[in-house]
Design an enzyme around this catalytic site. Structure first.
Site, mmCIF file in Angstrom:
data_model
loop_
_atom_site.group_PDB
_atom_site.id
_atom_site.type_symbol
_atom_site.label_atom_id
_atom_site.label_comp_id
_atom_site.label_asym_id
_atom_site.label_seq_id
_atom_site.Cartn_x
_atom_site.Cartn_y
_atom_site.Cartn_z
ATOM 1 N N GLY C 199 44.812 28.212 49.272
ATOM 2 C CA GLY C 199 43.565 28.416 48.531
ATOM 3 C C GLY C 199 42.365 27.798 49.206
ATOM 4 O O GLY C 199 42.359 27.574 50.427
ATOM 5 N N ASP C 224 50.361 38.106 47.421
ATOM 6 C CA ASP C 224 50.372 36.689 47.029
ATOM 7 C C ASP C 224 49.489 35.894 47.980
ATOM 8 O O ASP C 224 49.768 35.818 49.178
ATOM 9 C CB ASP C 224 51.805 36.126 47.091
ATOM 10 C CG ASP C 224 52.660 36.723 45.993
ATOM 11 O OD1 ASP C 224 52.102 37.104 44.938
ATOM 12 O OD2 ASP C 224 53.883 36.825 46.213
ATOM 13 N N LEU C 225 48.479 35.274 47.441
ATOM 14 C CA LEU C 225 47.481 34.582 48.259
ATOM 15 C C LEU C 225 48.117 33.507 49.150
ATOM 16 O O LEU C 225 48.815 32.609 48.663
ATOM 17 C CB LEU C 225 46.435 33.934 47.344
ATOM 18 C CG LEU C 225 45.268 33.260 48.074
ATOM 19 C CD1 LEU C 225 44.423 34.287 48.800
ATOM 20 C CD2 LEU C 225 44.436 32.464 47.090
ATOM 21 N N ASP C 226 47.875 33.593 50.439
ATOM 22 C CA ASP C 226 48.329 32.592 51.422
ATOM 23 C C ASP C 226 49.842 32.414 51.410
ATOM 24 O O ASP C 226 50.352 31.344 51.765
ATOM 25 C CB ASP C 226 47.650 31.233 51.176
ATOM 26 C CG ASP C 226 46.139 31.322 51.362
ATOM 27 O OD1 ASP C 226 45.696 32.156 52.154
ATOM 28 O OD2 ASP C 226 45.414 30.560 50.709
ATOM 29 N N ALA C 227 50.551 33.459 50.976
ATOM 30 C CA ALA C 227 52.008 33.344 50.886
ATOM 31 C C ALA C 227 52.734 34.413 51.692
ATOM 32 O O ALA C 227 53.939 34.586 51.562
ATOM 33 C CB ALA C 227 52.440 33.398 49.417
#
Lengths: 282, 282, 282, 282
Positions: C199, C224-227
């Protein structure tokens, strides 16, 4: 004559360095090391200073320093002389690689410390302790026996006037009582680059996430699990060809190095803690 | 009010820190940075010190410092204020990666410096200079024209009051006259971990030797080729799968980083030289 | 004649390598590179193979390969020839360091790719694009205009037949539609060693935690953010003396290197994705 | 059934991989690992291959492989099965850190090898050997007794059918006879990043030169001192604050890691040597 090492922490003010160095200079002290740091957010001043050539006793010097500098500048401070070897207790469970590494380094003369005993919740590593001629206390820890176990641990620690506790892959959570009794004097090695992968089985989690680096972190133990002030961290590259077993194998080398560096820095009086962070002098 | 940065070098003696900090303290100075180092073999004392809050002019402060401290302690010293941006000249040949890196960093605001011009013995990189709006002087160097080329270089350097010369893969040996004129003010990047592989084609030599690491070294230029005081070095792993071309590609990243770190450290006044070695303050 | 590069993924079975190499051998192919990997948990087989000397057209070879091998072995596969330069679009916001780095590398010939345009939600970096002669499309993104902005982005991407999208510090979340349209073909650089500090503002979080290493991670973008699957990570040491500003400065170098490595590996067809993890061939 | 590991070296030709994998496939072999490399200058082909599921004896398989592949392709090759634990002899002098490290790793189960004995030209480390329960042979080496010492060493090595000799900071030059007898089977650790600082006292030379990195190199021993094929290298940063003693202390950690990695790679059959360089499979 002794070498005296000062660690000083106080609110930042004009004149601290000038007055402290003048104080020592007036007492014929020769400053052989001075490093300082100001935390720009907290406006706190940190200083490490080594001084030779002062003809006073430790007690006399402490008393004069306190009156002349520590009280006026509101210092939290500590002064060690090089006369006594500190004492370090090792806590282990079943993993032997960190234990072998520390005992090997100690035997090879790398760590200036006395190791009066090893505590473990398992009997497995007693032969290693025996190999190196160090007493091994098997203190089992179960839900029911936890209070007695802690009492037994504390009794040993106090009887031997332990200065530093090292959790060399001790797979138990240390009791708040012990942490309170030894603030910033319990060092743990965690097998991940914290804050990633706290808690159990970090290599498995790292493998599942598909990371390309793994790491290890040594930190002072606080009541928040794996969240205490970080002393040292290091990482190494991994790739898809590495299994969890490979992560564990490669990680062992990181753990050993990161833990031994933290131990050495603590023993040399180069670590200070403020606001859950460390200042590590070189 | 200005921030003053002192770099001090003198024979080690008792009381230097105490007297220097007292001197500044008496003039209402607030020391915001102090780091010192004693070379235990040479018994030389090095100190870097930043000070705010002194209401004197640079000239006045220099004069008082000289009388009170520099002369009695036999100091070699320098005091810079943060009023003027230093000036840096770039020397290049045909390789463009370091030039792109420096100009990109400069454009991105990473380097607090003015770049009045670029000198090259080839016309090839003129378009890069133009892209970044920096004057480009093509000064060919041949055996016969060497003296004229040097004179032209020196004229430009002096006309622009250049403080620092950076050889960003300038494939020529710099003349002794230039080195004399700019002692410890010419930074070169060499594409090996010196002292291994000095001279020409280090990546080819590294490949032929079958090394598993390659490196880069930034250093001040002295009359001994690739033997000046080292400022920064770094290395990266290679393996049998890497060709010379791969070495060169991986090395470019090292060169860029190692050179830019050296430039920044010099510009921030964090480098001192003694006995062909550097002291790099943090 | 072309060089063909195969990327093959299928359930692990006896005989894949033998039959694939025999297939190419029968068509006069000379295998110049073969690397394979079996995921021991998923029992999936990954292979990368480069082959010279086959006199067939790409279409003919693809058709024969499909029938002889891909169908029987249930392969997911891809075959590229070296005839066409891939096309890469850059998305940026206001930070210029990664943009300068990529364009500098491209100009210096390090990246075998065409860059038809740059998209940004801000006008700030238009001058950088102009410096390097690359079209710059300012497509503002607000809550209300998001759908139109996406449509404009997609239109550009499709009009130019873009193969790879690089988010070079693009401070916006990419729409699911774009991600669906370009699976494993959008590379992001995140300025932390994921999974730590996902994030916003990871350097600030890292500073607050008092870590001794900072890192950067390049990964394929998923919903999925940054995943998403991690391609490359690297770290560097920091200490208490480093401010958040220092973290950001040191981190910029990591970001540039980690992103450019990921781009190069993707462009050379050395990345495969399975189960949210990457296989990176050397 | 055994797992067989092949190491193959031959002039590069079309069809080697196809024919080798077909040969194994016909004998019900399942290839669980295959990596290959072609030296583009020497036009030599290197392959490492692990294969399960073949119901033949080692001898039978060797014989068939020889006829079908090794002779036609002019292979230098080796095939190991996982049935026997290899045997490693350690040579030491007075430094104990590498010895502690290897014995600690061995005791911790990290090294799949038998250690029948330790040879030393000094009696000093006998207690370490005893601590780990390993026979210690003190064979003094002087100018006059060199031939007898070598004969005694060779007798021990042959009596125990030693596969690998590790010079764990053995401060003597090994005799040509020993090198001839164990080609590419004697591993040395040198405490510098070779080719920098060969010979004696490299840490002192590194300190004198003012380097900012120090390193360690493990290599196979050849008759040219410190010039054999390099297996592993690693480096670490140093600065002006580090004394020679610090270099030695930091270097010890490098030596231990670089040597233990080389030992493991050799024991796992992942090293090949050609033209004084190594190919190290992953």
């Amino acid at each position: 004559m002794s070498r005296f090492t000062f660690l000083i922490l106080c609110p930042d003010q004009v004149g601290i360095i000038a007055k402290t160095t003048a104080f020592l200079h007036q007492r014929k002290g020769n400053i052989v090391y001075l490093d300082q740091y100001v935390d720009p957010e907290a406006q706190m001043f940190f200083m490490r200073l080594e001084c030779d050539g002062i003809g006073l006793s430790s007690d006399q010097l402490r008393s004069e320093f306190n009156e002349a500098l520590a009280i006026p500048f509101q210092m939290q401070w500590r002064m060690d002389s090089d006369e006594n070897l500190p004492k370090m207790a090792l806590f282990v469970s079943k993993y032997d690689h960190c234990l072998y590494d520390i005992l090997g380094r100690h035997a090879a003369g790398e760590l200036q410390v006395e190791i009066p005993f090893i505590i473990s919740n398992h009997p497995d590593l007693a032969p290693v302790a025996e190999q190196f001629g160090i007493p091994y206390h098997h203190i089992p820890v179960t839900k029911d026996t936890k209070p007695e176990a802690e009492a037994a641990q504390l009794a040993l620690l106090e009887a031997h006037k332990i200065d530093l506790i090292v959790l060399a892959r001790y797979m138990q959570i240390v009791s708040p009582k012990l942490i309170d009794r030894y603030p910033n004097r319990i060092i743990n090695i965690h097998h991940s680059f914290l804050p990633a992968f706290p808690g159990a089985k970090p290599y498995h989690s790292a493998y599942a996430r598909g990371v390309k680096i793994i790491g290890a972190t040594s930190h002072y133990v606080t009541e928040d699990l794996d969240a205490g002030p970080i002393i040292e961290q290091d990482t190494t590259q991994v790739s898809h060809i590495h299994s969890v077993t490979d992560f564990i194998r490669k990680g062992r080398d990181l753990e050993k190095i990161v833990l031994s560096r933290a131990i050495r820095q603590h023993l040399e009086g180069k670590t200070m803690v403020y606001d859950n962070k460390t200042v590590i002098f070189h």
